[in-house]
Enzyme design. Structure first.
Site, PDB file in Angstrom:
ATOM      1  N   HIS A 269       0.839  -1.338   0.005  1.00  0.00           N
ATOM      2  CA  HIS A 269      -0.033  -0.031  -0.086  1.00  0.00           C
ATOM      3  C   HIS A 269       0.804   1.203   0.010  1.00  0.00           C
ATOM      4  O   HIS A 269       0.265   2.322  -0.462  1.00  0.00           O
ATOM      5  CB  HIS A 269      -0.989  -0.106   1.156  1.00  0.00           C
ATOM      6  CG  HIS A 269      -2.318  -1.029   0.737  1.00  0.00           C
ATOM      7  ND1 HIS A 269      -2.612  -1.996   1.616  1.00  0.00           N
ATOM      8  CD2 HIS A 269      -2.715  -1.178  -0.292  1.00  0.00           C
ATOM      9  CE1 HIS A 269      -3.363  -2.822   0.890  1.00  0.00           C
ATOM     10  NE2 HIS A 269      -3.621  -2.168  -0.212  1.00  0.00           N
ATOM     11  N   GLU A 506      -8.867 -11.431  -9.971  1.00  0.00           N
ATOM     12  CA  GLU A 506      -7.519 -11.183  -9.372  1.00  0.00           C
ATOM     13  C   GLU A 506      -7.243 -12.711  -8.791  1.00  0.00           C
ATOM     14  O   GLU A 506      -6.311 -12.644  -8.011  1.00  0.00           O
ATOM     15  CB  GLU A 506      -7.511 -10.246  -8.418  1.00  0.00           C
ATOM     16  CG  GLU A 506      -8.759  -9.970  -7.537  1.00  0.00           C
ATOM     17  CD  GLU A 506      -8.810  -8.761  -6.567  1.00  0.00           C
ATOM     18  OE1 GLU A 506      -7.747  -8.225  -6.385  1.00  0.00           O
ATOM     19  OE2 GLU A 506      -9.854  -8.354  -6.018  1.00  0.00           O
ATOM     20  N   ASP A 530      -2.951  -8.895  -7.156  1.00  0.00           N
ATOM     21  CA  ASP A 530      -3.195 -10.240  -6.528  1.00  0.00           C
ATOM     22  C   ASP A 530      -3.188 -11.357  -7.676  1.00  0.00           C
ATOM     23  O   ASP A 530      -2.873 -12.229  -7.178  1.00  0.00           O
ATOM     24  CB  ASP A 530      -4.791 -10.187  -5.794  1.00  0.00           C
ATOM     25  CG  ASP A 530      -4.660  -9.410  -4.529  1.00  0.00           C
ATOM     26  OD1 ASP A 530      -3.995  -9.877  -3.802  1.00  0.00           O
ATOM     27  OD2 ASP A 530      -5.457  -8.569  -4.222  1.00  0.00           O
ATOM     28  N   CYS A 577      -6.998  -2.930 -13.183  1.00  0.00           N
ATOM     29  CA  CYS A 577      -6.755  -1.509 -12.185  1.00  0.00           C
ATOM     30  C   CYS A 577      -5.721  -2.108 -11.313  1.00  0.00           C
ATOM     31  O   CYS A 577      -5.503  -1.290 -10.426  1.00  0.00           O
ATOM     32  CB  CYS A 577      -8.150  -1.520 -11.561  1.00  0.00           C
ATOM     33  SG  CYS A 577      -8.797  -2.842 -10.606  1.00  0.00           S
TER      34      CYS A 577
HETATM   35  C1  PEP Z   1      -5.191  -5.636  -7.180  1.00  0.00           C
HETATM   36  O1  PEP Z   1      -5.204  -6.778  -6.539  1.00  0.00           O
HETATM   37  O2  PEP Z   1      -4.568  -5.685  -8.418  1.00  0.00           O
HETATM   38  C2  PEP Z   1      -6.083  -4.637  -7.007  1.00  0.00           C
HETATM   39  C3  PEP Z   1      -6.014  -3.393  -7.790  1.00  0.00           C
HETATM   40  O3  PEP Z   1      -6.395  -4.341  -5.638  1.00  0.00           O
HETATM   41  P1  PEP Z   1      -5.468  -4.460  -4.077  1.00  0.00           P
HETATM   42  O4  PEP Z   1      -4.330  -3.969  -4.611  1.00  0.00           O
HETATM   43  O5  PEP Z   1      -6.431  -3.177  -3.545  1.00  0.00           O
HETATM   44  O6  PEP Z   1      -5.552  -5.633  -3.681  1.00  0.00           O
HETATM   45 MG    MG Z   2      -6.561  -7.110  -4.951  1.00  0.00          MG
END
Ligand code: PEP
Ligand code: MG
Length: 647
Positions: A269, A506, A530, A577
């Site tokens: 994050h 994912e 993911d 995304c």
């Molecule tokens: C991902 O897993 O690519 C995603 C966009 O979700 P997060 O990074 O919040 O798990």
């Molecule tokens: Mg994710």
């Protein structure tokens, strides 16, 4: 062992080498420097002396694992050879930066040395110790609930240090001598650190870090956040073991030029935040980064995965020129950012933004985003004691929608569990949290919370601009279950209109079953962060795997191809995304795979749009075929860089 002694009223001393230690004090015991198989004497005095002595002897005779589950030493994740003395790492956010090192790991808040009122200082120290103990106890509970025993062991050791009678006693004596609470506690800790460092035991020397951690926490409780923040230079390069997202967000953005961390991964994050804020960041650099001198000027080239700790004047001048040139190009791109991103052969690609709140929404609009491709709602749920109710949520989401001035927002339902924890959800202990209750599974396990969020989403206006996105869907049964829930809540609320519903791809099963999912979903959005971790079976939070965790891996590209093929059978569009969408090298690859929407960090919208406009989709389609047959992510990257060099 100090816990054994604390259960009895008698006083117990342990004697070794002509020195004695209070058996209730972990720091005093460590200060004896006793090693495995040494002989010690135990002396107990008081009403339950025999039982107390027996308990302490039993504890002394119990063999323990060395250390208390301290994390394995970090290896630098960089595999490339760099000039001697340079630091290598994984690029978490691209860019060049020149700045002065601010060592967050070694930052020392200023404390007054003397105080006039000893009673008040003693009260303040007690309050701070109680506050820190309560925080650590909560962290232990949470770690235990989640089955993270090594973490709970570390926190338990910290709790024993905060409660340590010798430390407290030394600090109180110093307060009585006229010193302030902060100064006295720091002196008590430092004295103990000197003892431990002098004993010649690497294991005990490691505990110095634990003591310093406690010192930091207690001083923070005493001084409050403001004074316990480090002073920043006009251009600071933050250096830390690892960085918490909150640490990054509370520092003034304009002074943070770059980030270097010993641990961390490119999809964590902090990396997401750094990209969003446009701060060049290198993670998983290994422990050598913690040897950089505070205040020294370094040259960080995050895109190249390197940091020069002592740049020559010529390198600095070249970097400054490159940064100025880049700034000029960015200004040009920003000027064009509001227009659509259309390829040379006339294919429009939606360039959306990943955001977390209203402020990000403003940033997204400012940078020319066509829409919001992912609103992560977790940020509304973490760092608080209870979940936000539907009204609070609806207000926050509506504020985002209002900021977007008619653009669509794809809002993801809560994705907690795994690496994203919320304290008020009593999640069961899990040996493998990433494979356990997370994403929509957590939602189904806590239907009241999921319903509350769905109600909040259904309260938004206009509903036509809302798209709901569901994380961690593994098959179509879960999608049906969620759609039924939305239908029944919408009916209860008297709504005739339904927002579109999309699935995050994912989990590999979702990519493989994309045709089935697309038959019932309105769109698919690939979460490459993911999808990479689950396809390659590599923990996205593991710093030593960070170099191999690359979404450009041919296995991932094949899953993306399959997802697009499945969706097109039903005329549905596919977006990306995950962090891969923000990587300009991946833009031609994703366009060649037939991806219709790229949702990127707000600050990168202009750059990705400019990249799209310079590509020919048909040419990308043909070339990508060949990428799918390559052996590794490194080969894909090398080939993509040759075909589509970045300006
Ligand atoms: C991902 O897993 O690519 C995603 C966009 O979700 P997060 O990074 O919040 O798990
Ligand atoms: Mg994710």
């Amino acid at each position: 062992m100090q816990n054994a002694a604390r259960q009895y009223r008698s006083s117990v001393r342990v004697e070794f080498n002509g020195q004695a230690a209070n058996a209730r004090s972990v720091v005093a015991l460590m200060g004896l420097g006793v090693a495995e198989d040494d002989d010690v004497a135990v002396l107990a005095q008081g009403e339950d002396a025999a039982a107390a002595a027996a308990a302490v002897i039993a504890a002394l005779q119990t063999r323990t694992e060395s250390g208390h589950g301290a994390p394995a030493p970090l290896a630098s994740a960089s595999a490339r050879s760099l000039p001697a003395g340079w630091i290598g790492g994984i690029c978490a956010a691209p860019g060049l930066a020149i700045g002065q090192v601010v060592r967050l790991d070694a930052f020392e808040p200023q404390v007054a040395e003397f105080a006039v009122n000893a009673d008040s200082e003693r009260d303040q120290l007690n309050r701070a110790l109680t506050e820190v103990s309560a925080g650590i106890a909560a962290a232990i509970d949470d770690a235990l609930r989640r089955g993270q025993t090594s973490q709970s062991d570390i926190f338990s050791a910290h709790l024993a240090l905060v409660d340590d009678p010798e430390l407290r006693g030394a600090a109180e004596r110093d307060i009585a001598a006229g010193h302030s609470a902060g100064y006295a506690f720091r002196q008590a800790v430092r004295a103990q650190c000197r003892v431990l460092s002098s004993l010649g035991s690497p294991l005990l020397a490691e505990r110095v870090a634990d003591l310093k951690d406690i010192e930091r926490q207690v001083l923070k409780a005493l001084l409050g956040d403001a004074q316990s923040e480090p002073e920043l230079y006009p251009a600071s390069i933050l250096v830390a073991e690892d960085l918490a997202p909150s640490e990054l967000t509370r520092l003034p953005r304009e002074r943070v030029a770059g980030i270097l961390s010993a641990a961390g991964g490119a999809t964590g994050h902090v990396a997401i935040l750094a990209r969003a804020l446009g701060i060049p960041a290198l993670v998983a650099c290994g422990p050598q980064v913690l040897r950089l001198d505070a205040g020294s000027e370094v040259l960080l080239d995050a895109s190249q995965g390197s940091c020069d700790p002592a740049p020559a004047a010529a390198s600095l001048a070249a970097a400054r020129q490159a940064m100025a040139e880049r700034e000029r190009r960015r200004a040009d791109m920003r000027a064009d950012a509001d227009g659509a991103a259309v390829t040379l052969d006339g294919v429009r690609v939606e360039v959306a933004a990943n955001i977390a709140n209203e402020e990000d929404a403003r940033e997204a609009v400012r940078h020319g985003a066509d829409s919001v491709g992912l609103l992560r709602t977790e940020f509304l749920f973490i760092d608080r004691r209870d979940a936000p109710d539907r009204y609070e949520q609806a207000n926050a989401y509506q504020a985002v929608l209002d900021e977007l001035q008619g653009r669509v927002a794809i809002i993801r339902t809560l994705d907690v569990g795994g690496d994203k924890e919320v304290p008020y959800l009593t999640l069961p202990p899990e040996p493998n949290p990433a494979l356990g209750l997370r994403g929509i599974r957590t939602g189904f396990a806590h239907p009241e919370m999921l319903d509350e969020q769905l109600r909040a989403l259904l309260m938004l206006r206009p509903l036509s601009l809302l798209r709901i996105l569901v994380p961690m869907i593994a098959d179509v049964g879960e999608l049906r279950r969620l759609r039924r829930r939305i239908d029944s809540l919408a009916e209860e609320m008297g709504l005739s209109e339904r927002p579109q519903l999309g699935v995050m791809v994912e989990v590999p099963s979702a990519a493989l079953l994309a045709d089935q999912l697309a038959a019932e979903a309105d769109f698919l959005s690939i979460g490459t962060n993911d999808l990479t971790q689950y396809t390659l079976a590599m923990d996205r939070c593991n710093a030593s795997l960070a170099a191999s965790l690359d979404a450009m891996h041919p296995a991932l590209l094949r899953l993306i191809e399959r997802t697009v093929a499945g969706a097109s059978l039903h005329g549905k569009w596919v977006g990306v995304c995950g962090a891969l969408a923000s990587d300009p090298l991946a833009t031609p690859v994703l366009i060649g795979l037939g991806v219709a929407e790229l949702s990127v960090s707000p600050g990168l919208v202009p750059e990705i749009k400019a990249r799209v406009r310079a590509l020919d989709q048909q040419a990308c389609l043909k070339r990508v075929e060949q990428l799918l047959r390559l052996d590794s992510a490194a080969e894909v990257r090398a080939q993509a860089a040759e075909w589509w060099p970045e300006a």
